[in-house]
Design an enzyme around this catalytic site. Structure first.
Site, mmCIF file in Angstrom:
data_model
loop_
_atom_site.group_PDB
_atom_site.id
_atom_site.type_symbol
_atom_site.label_atom_id
_atom_site.label_comp_id
_atom_site.label_asym_id
_atom_site.label_seq_id
_atom_site.Cartn_x
_atom_site.Cartn_y
_atom_site.Cartn_z
ATOM 1 N N ALA A 87 -43.503 72.406 -12.181
ATOM 2 C CA ALA A 87 -42.812 73.508 -13.481
ATOM 3 C C ALA A 87 -42.546 72.150 -14.484
ATOM 4 C CB ALA A 87 -42.047 74.102 -12.842
ATOM 5 N N GLY A 124 -44.373 72.953 -8.385
ATOM 6 C CA GLY A 124 -45.060 74.429 -8.904
ATOM 7 C C GLY A 124 -46.487 74.182 -8.952
ATOM 8 N N GLU A 138 -47.698 75.003 -5.366
ATOM 9 C CA GLU A 138 -47.187 76.524 -5.333
ATOM 10 C C GLU A 138 -48.206 77.656 -5.639
ATOM 11 O OE1 GLU A 138 -42.524 76.529 -4.804
ATOM 12 O OE2 GLU A 138 -43.548 75.496 -6.540
ATOM 13 N N GLU A 153 -39.418 68.179 -5.229
ATOM 14 C CA GLU A 153 -38.545 68.744 -5.799
ATOM 15 C C GLU A 153 -37.058 68.395 -5.474
ATOM 16 O OE1 GLU A 153 -41.506 72.306 -5.996
ATOM 17 O OE2 GLU A 153 -40.860 70.699 -4.732
#
Ligand code: T1G
Length: 713
Positions: A63, A109, A112, A132
């Protein structure tokens, strides 16, 4: 389609390309455009399957971290993650097989998104991870739910709590990736997608349970991880939060687990610890940029190097070059010193082999890159020389004068001095534009910080080449100015001054060290000195006395020099601030130190008293921040962030506190200034508030909304 996501049809396969340079970070635009692209493919009669791929050098690095600063409340975070989770469910619910094609990295992300696709194919050189926790957060886009369903609980717990990436081969062995290829990824992915369209169809990761079938075993793994985290990362809540989310998903199912993940993510993202760790992430990258560098400065590539001095630092520096695959000459004045230096290097590598961190072949290959010598003969063939001789001005000037003669005019001449004036060496060499400091931290082959000391005549090309080299040596390079002690050691002198005075005023060595380790430092000031050597500091003080200087204003404690006179240099002599049993590094408090402190206190007319750890931390951190403000206003550091990066990578300052300057902002600069005034009244005028600190407080600002950057002079 959109600037950041492209859509094309190839053989009835929709190829969706994420194109958001430099690392395809998932900004809100990318998320929305990806969502739209998969929706389009789902309804596109001309395609039977989808491939999601990254443009440029990588798949998706996660992200967009910058976005998290906009999440001020848990509620805002919960709302945003709700959207992301729904979006990934839509990809997973696509009626046509969706294949993620991974090259470079699939991090956070990025992984993910890949796990929300039905299948994953990766280039063998790719790496996959959930880093993260290194930002003080947890996987927030379903990673704590889908990863255990693909890899099983153990690996998911490890990846989500240590943040380390794994290789494509390991990911394939674990079931995270379905296929690994050596090049030709795009074509292989399209063929794989067509294969799945012809047979197999979509496979929703969220519906997989075989890897977490044995709930009791999986929950036990969570318990075990939680127990070990309680010891290893008590200060940063994120790793344990990741375990909570993984466990909830295993016990209660995907939906409940996803909600738990979103809740725990929201707790973390608004935390000071995460703000601090995200600050260091960007500060580290900003440090690689020199504010006043003219456009188009070319950084040269270093192909061959040389190190002068094979002592503790010289040996470690030579190892850093060899570890990076750069051939390095290692020079000493005589064979005996050279043999000693080489023996230490070999011993270090042998202990890496013994720990399984290096293969015997790699040891031989790496050692073969180090060429020992007692002459300057081959020095005209190197691109850089790092001088690491004894910390003595005359000896270093003589060395630079010689180096100026035996090396090519474009060869960089760097000094590993930790305190001395680089300009003196530059003058001695006769070509100041190529001279600067490369201040490594002990052990040089381990510590990641490289303080790049810029002298007034150091050229921009020399600086840019040094920053590029730092990355190649797996170091974090920070450019600082040429003041005494540069930035790291200049500020450290104030850290140590307060540590010494707190000892004389009544706190014990162990209490002071405990306060700092509880704060998050890897070791306290006294334990650190016993590792680095009390003699090192003593010799610098002797040099300073010889030029009429002290390291920090204020009362100078006599205790360190008394220990030096006693030959108590620390671990290497079995006694320093602590005593050590033979062959052990366990610190044993020594009543002798208390006696010395009592004598020093009596001499200064003070009565020793109990001092709280809060007072200890306040004194030391205030001294650091105040001196840091002076370093900034004098221009010896370009940004407050550079100081924070220096302390995190040079002294292990806890990343979840963000470094001394960020920490000062969290305490509040008004409080920091009030403490400086309080200490001035209590202890003396040597506590002078930094004008920058006074001005920022007057303007109601922090270090991180200071003026525009100015280049370090
Ligand atoms: N977001 C925003 N900017 C990023 C970024 C990211 N994720 N990753 C890199 N950049 C910028 C970086 O600041 C620099 O900018 C440039 O890209 C090049 O980076 C929902 C919550 C990928 C291994 O933690 O580890 O996903 O300085 O110099 O050395 O669950 O970047 O040029 O202006 O580092 O080749 C998780 C972070 C996010 C990975 C490449 N992802 N990135 O290293 O280049 S949280 C990460 C890296 C998340 C989800 C959660 C490295 C890299 P500038 P660089 P590099």
């Amino acid at each position: 389609m959109s600037d950041v996501v492209h859509y094309e049809r190839v053989d009835r396969v929709a190829v969706v390309t994420i194109d958001n340079p430099p690392v395809n970070a998932l900004s809100p635009d990318v998320w929305n455009a990806l969502d739209e692209a998969v929706r389009r493919a789902a309804h596109d009669p001309a395609v039977d399957a989808v491939v999601v791929v990254g443009a440029g050098t990588t798949f998706i690095a996660g992200a967009d971290i910058k976005v998290f600063a906009t999440l001020k409340t848990r509620e805002q975070s919960l709302e945003r993650s709700g959207g992301t989770h729904a979006l990934l469910m839509r990809i997973e619910d696509c009626p046509k097989p969706v294949v993620a094609a991974i090259h470079g990295v699939a991090l956070g992300g990025g992984n993910e998104v890949a796990m929300s696709c039905h299948y994953r194919i990766a280039d063998r050189k790719a790496s996959i991870g959930q880093p993260e926790v290194l930002l003080g957060i947890i996987p927030g886009a379903g990673g704590t739910q889908r990863l255990p369903r693909l890899s099983g609980a153990d690996l998911a717990l490890t990846m989500s709590t240590d943040g380390k990436p794994i290789s494509a081969d390991r990911a394939a062995a674990a079931g995270i990736v379905d296929r690994v290829v050596d090049g030709g990824l795009r074509e292989a992915a399209i063929a794989f997608a067509r294969e799945k369209a012809a047979g197999g169809g979509p496979r929703k990761t969220r519906e997989l349970r075989d890897k977490i079938q044995d709930v009791a075993a999986a929950v036990a793994a969570c318990e075990k991880m939680r127990a070990s985290l309680a010891k290893t990362s008590k200060d940063v809540p994120a790793p344990a939060a990741a375990v909570d989310a993984i466990e909830a998903g295993i016990r209660e199912g995907f939906a409940a687990g996803s909600l738990r993940e979103r809740e725990r993510f929201a707790d973390c993202v608004v935390s000071t610890a995460s703000k601090a760790m995200r600050h260091i992430f960007f500060a580290e990258r900003d440090a690689a940029k020199i504010p006043d560098a003219p456009a188009g400065v070319q950084a040269r590539t270093i192909a061959r190097a040389a190190v002068v001095g094979a002592g503790t630092m010289g040996g470690g520096i030579a190892m850093s070059y060899a570890n990076a695959g750069i051939p390095v000459l290692l020079k000493e004045v005589d064979q005996a010193s050279l043999d000693r230096g080489l023996a230490t290097i070999r011993k270090n590598y042998e202990s890496s082999v013994a720990k399984g961190k290096m293969t015997p072949d790699a040891l031989l290959k790496t050692m073969s890159l180090i060429t020992p010598t007692t002459s300057y003969d081959a020095f005209d063939g190197v691109d850089i020389v790092v001088e690491a001789v004894f910390e003595n001005m005359d000896l270093k000037k003589t060395t630079f004068a010689e180096l100026g003669k035996v090396t090519r005019p474009d060869c960089i001449l760097a000094s590993n001095s930790s305190t001395l004036d680089i300009s003196e060496f530059a003058r001695a060499s006769g070509r100041p534009a190529s001279v600067l400091g490369h201040h490594f931290f002990s052990p040089a082959n381990i510590m990641k910080l490289l303080e790049i000391v810029r002298a007034p005549e150091t050229s921009h090309e020399t600086l840019a080449t040094s920053l590029k080299l730092a990355k190649r040596l797996a170091k974090v390079g920070v450019v600082v100015g040429n003041c005494f002690g540069f930035v790291a050691n200049r500020m450290l002198a104030y850290y140590m001054r307060e540590a010494y005075l707190l000892l004389e005023e009544g706190a014990s060595v162990a209490e002071i060290d405990q306060a700092l380790t509880d704060f998050g430092m890897p070791v306290g000031p006294y334990g650190m000195q016993d590792i680095a050597g009390i003699d090192v500091g003593a010799r610098i003080r002797q040099y300073l006395t010889s030029i009429g200087k002290t390291r920090a204003e204020g009362p100078q404690s006599e205790i360190p020099d008394r220990l030096f006179e006693m030959g108590r240099y620390g671990q290497k002599t079995g006694a320093g601030w602590y005593r050590y049993e033979a062959g052990s590094r366990n610190r044993i408090p020594d009543p002798l130190i208390e006696n010395l402190a009592g004598e020093a206190a009596a001499k200064r007319g003070i009565t020793r008293a109990k001092i709280s750890s809060d007072e200890i931390i306040a004194r030391i951190m205030t001294a650091l921040a105040n001196e840091g403000a002076k370093v900034l206003q004098e221009g010896y550091a370009s940004r407050a962030g550079d100081i924070d990066v220096i302390y995190c990578y040079g002294f292990g300052f806890p990343r979840h506190r963000g470094g001394p300057m960020f920490y000062a902002d969290t305490v509040g600069l008004a409080t920091v200034l009030a403490r400086v005034s309080e200490y001035r009244a209590r202890f003396g005028d040597y506590w002078q508030p930094a004008p920058l600190l006074e001005r920022l407080v007057a303007e109601g600002r922090g270090f991180y909304d200071a003026e525009p950057q100015a280049a370090a002079r």
